[in-house]
Motif scaffolding. Sequence first.
Motif, PDB file in Angstrom:
ATOM      1  N   VAL A  30       0.827  -1.204   0.000  1.00 27.48           N
ATOM      2  CA  VAL A  30       0.000   0.000   0.000  1.00 27.48           C
ATOM      3  C   VAL A  30       0.868   1.265   0.000  1.00 27.48           C
ATOM      4  CG1 VAL A  30      -1.701   1.329   1.309  1.00 27.48           C
ATOM      5  CG2 VAL A  30      -1.930  -1.157   1.123  1.00 27.48           C
ATOM      6  N   VAL A  31       1.949   1.222   0.792  1.00 28.02           N
ATOM      7  CA  VAL A  31       2.813   2.407   0.888  1.00 28.02           C
ATOM      8  C   VAL A  31       3.642   2.589  -0.380  1.00 28.02           C
ATOM      9  CG1 VAL A  31       4.704   3.493   2.172  1.00 28.02           C
ATOM     10  CG2 VAL A  31       2.914   2.262   3.401  1.00 28.02           C
ATOM     11  N   CYS A  32       4.124   1.503  -0.922  1.00 31.14           N
ATOM     12  CA  CYS A  32       5.026   1.590  -2.078  1.00 31.14           C
ATOM     13  C   CYS A  32       4.291   1.630  -3.411  1.00 31.14           C
ATOM     14  CB  CYS A  32       5.990   0.418  -2.084  1.00 31.14           C
ATOM     15  SG  CYS A  32       7.033   0.318  -0.611  1.00 31.14           S
ATOM     16  N   GLY A  33       3.059   1.127  -3.416  1.00 32.96           N
ATOM     17  CA  GLY A  33       2.330   1.055  -4.685  1.00 32.96           C
ATOM     18  C   GLY A  33       2.918   0.052  -5.633  1.00 32.96           C
ATOM     19  N   ARG A  34       3.548  -0.991  -5.088  1.00 30.21           N
ATOM     20  CA  ARG A  34       4.183  -2.027  -5.902  1.00 30.21           C
ATOM     21  C   ARG A  34       3.674  -3.412  -5.485  1.00 30.21           C
ATOM     22  NH1 ARG A  34       9.137  -0.679  -8.518  1.00 30.21           N
ATOM     23  NH2 ARG A  34       9.689   1.529  -8.251  1.00 30.21           N
ATOM     24  N   ARG A  35       3.709  -4.326  -6.425  1.00 28.71           N
ATOM     25  CA  ARG A  35       3.261  -5.698  -6.144  1.00 28.71           C
ATOM     26  C   ARG A  35       4.322  -6.435  -5.324  1.00 28.71           C
ATOM     27  NH1 ARG A  35      -1.250  -6.725  -9.043  1.00 28.71           N
ATOM     28  NH2 ARG A  35      -1.618  -5.451 -10.920  1.00 28.71           N
ATOM     29  N   PRO A  36       3.898  -7.487  -4.580  1.00 38.07           N
ATOM     30  CA  PRO A  36       4.851  -8.237  -3.737  1.00 38.07           C
ATOM     31  C   PRO A  36       6.026  -8.802  -4.514  1.00 38.07           C
ATOM     32  CG  PRO A  36       2.610  -8.825  -3.187  1.00 38.07           C
ATOM     33  CD  PRO A  36       2.520  -7.972  -4.416  1.00 38.07           C
ATOM     34  N   ILE A  37       5.783  -9.272  -5.726  1.00 37.26           N
ATOM     35  CA  ILE A  37       6.867  -9.707  -6.610  1.00 37.26           C
ATOM     36  C   ILE A  37       6.970  -8.661  -7.702  1.00 37.26           C
ATOM     37  CG2 ILE A  37       7.749 -11.524  -8.117  1.00 37.26           C
ATOM     38  CD1 ILE A  37       7.554 -12.356  -5.207  1.00 37.26           C
ATOM     39  N   MET A  38       8.113  -8.028  -7.807  1.00 37.01           N
ATOM     40  CA  MET A  38       8.276  -6.896  -8.730  1.00 37.01           C
ATOM     41  C   MET A  38       8.900  -7.379 -10.033  1.00 37.01           C
ATOM     42  SD  MET A  38       9.435  -3.843  -6.134  1.00 37.01           S
ATOM     43  CE  MET A  38      11.013  -4.593  -5.738  1.00 37.01           C
ATOM     44  N   PRO A  39       8.091  -7.660 -11.065  1.00 38.16           N
ATOM     45  CA  PRO A  39       8.635  -8.185 -12.326  1.00 38.16           C
ATOM     46  C   PRO A  39       9.512  -7.174 -13.053  1.00 38.16           C
ATOM     47  CG  PRO A  39       6.314  -7.628 -12.551  1.00 38.16           C
ATOM     48  CD  PRO A  39       6.641  -7.496 -11.097  1.00 38.16           C
ATOM     49  N   GLU A  40       9.350  -5.880 -12.720  1.00 40.34           N
ATOM     50  CA  GLU A  40      10.176  -4.891 -13.415  1.00 40.34           C
ATOM     51  C   GLU A  40      11.637  -4.968 -12.975  1.00 40.34           C
ATOM     52  OE1 GLU A  40       8.330  -2.752  -9.834  1.00 40.34           O
ATOM     53  OE2 GLU A  40       7.803  -4.293 -11.302  1.00 40.34           O
TER      54      GLU A  40
END
Length: 632
Positions: A539-549
């Motif tokens: 929620v804080v980072c706005g990123r998914r748990p696994i970051m494919p990028e």
Amino acid sequence: METKLSLLLVICLLTGITATTYDEFTYNGFKRSELYLDGMAEITPNGLLRLTNTTTMQQGHAFHKVPLHLKNNSDGNVYSFSTCFVFAIRPEYPDVGGDGVALVLSPTKGLPGALPKQYLGLFNFTNNGNSSNHVLAIELDTILNMEFGDIDNNHVGIDVNGLSSKNAAPASYFIERIGNFQNLSLISGKSMQVWVDYSNLEKKLNVTISPFSVPKPSHPLLSSFINLSSLILDTMYVGFSSSTGSMLTSHYVLGWSFKMNGQAPALNLSSLPSLPSEKHRRKLTSLIIWLALGVEVFITITACCIAYIIRRKARYAEVLEEWELEHRTHRFSYKELFKATKGFGEENLLGVGGCGRVYKGKLPTSKTEIAVKRISHDSKQGLREFVGEIASNSQLRHRNLVQLLGYSRRKGEFLLVYEFMSNGSLDKFLYDANKPPSLSWSQRLKIIRGVASGLLYLHEEWEQIVIHRDIKASNVLLDSEMNGKLGDFGLSSLYDHGSDHRTTHVVGTIGYIAPELTKTSRATTSSDVFAFGVFILEVVCGRRPIMPEASLDLHLVDWVWRSWRNGVILEVTDARLEGDYDLGEPELILKIGLLCSHPVPAARPTMRQVMQFLNADLSLPEIPKDGKDITV
């Protein structure tokens, strides 16, 4: 039998009656005493032989009472014989009749064991075609029976021991002046004449037919070379057989003559009994037709109504099992939910998940907006997940838990009914570029506090421990005021406080699963806390748990730990926040997220402690840069 015949000859000589009386007869109309009758056969008051009446699935037989000696004792050959008769087939419904009439030579009076319908009262399914029958029949068949190889539904055939005709032709008669055959309709209701002639010399059987008033044509309809010596026994009975099927039909014989070794006497056509009046028959037929149509329409309408009701019931059919009585959750009718969601139309589809689809609906009576989760038929979790969600959520009441309103079942379909969350799932606000505006910091903090409060209720404040096992952004729903509510209890488990809640396999979503679960498969409140920690960082980072990028699909938790060790933890916050927050708050929340997602279960706080951290009722412990030696 020979003794009986000798006795008859003696009687004939004494009484002055010629012996030809017993090899020749003529009936211009009939009397009851002259024939042997069985089945539906009867003699009408005016002398008609009526083989069948307007009763379905029946048969009738009529035989000349005296047996005929048809064989020459010296050489075993069959004598020549000739017969002529007038018949009529009167169906109750024009152009639809059944099943036919036959002239018969049989070893016995009557044909015991014979069946009606396509068997014409001659045979049955076990003896049809048996050489032991010793039956010759000339069939006037009005039904096409494929099983017997019939050529059509209006034919004349020569049958030997069975109903597969040795020779057959469509009913027709030869007209001399045109040199060709003219068709006849056997069920026209009109009288017709038939001649059957067997020549011992030629071993040939001829069958000829014509309209009532037309003399015998010069060309027979059927002509077959057939030696009857093995078929015909020394004495035989001659007569008629007829049957009906599902169509009401009367079969009549008006007159009949027979002669051995000569031509059968011509019938006196003018003296034959009259058939029932066509006018009377038409009136009766019309009445029957109208009554039948009325009954048929009534039956059809009734059947359609019953079928409609059955289909509707089948459409909305529901199943009730023992576990449903145990949990006492409100059960909606399938019909009610079907109407509420407009038949589960695509325009009402809210989303598609791993275990089914969710539809928006409005209850017809109360107008309450609802969300209906329709679990897929091919869902791997299936009934287990369905029952689990009801068991876990049926009695839970908390402002930060999506309220389960009830459920429904229909055959293999499982339906869960929830309060409708107008803003949908949180993940859409975090990841959907088409979902403006971005969540503010205050909204994100409010959502985190709400989910934490709901999770504390599940772990400690309800009468049983509820381990959710699938905490993630897509399972957090937002109401109209952007309050976060934890939903989707399909993987949750119920345990009594103090019990050992060991599971047999790992469940959850990749990226949120605590590391110890892959080793112990033991879901605990601590493993829920781990997932909640990942959720906070998400929620804080706005990123998914696994970051494919990231180059190596970096885990979000590892990324935040690295930033913390490097002293740049605030750089992980969602860029869309644009720094619009108090500097101390994001760092505090990120540290709580790291603490909850610590790889060592003992280092994680309880949800009660998490709530105390969030409310500043408890100081957050110091978190070493290496993430080790944390004591909560």
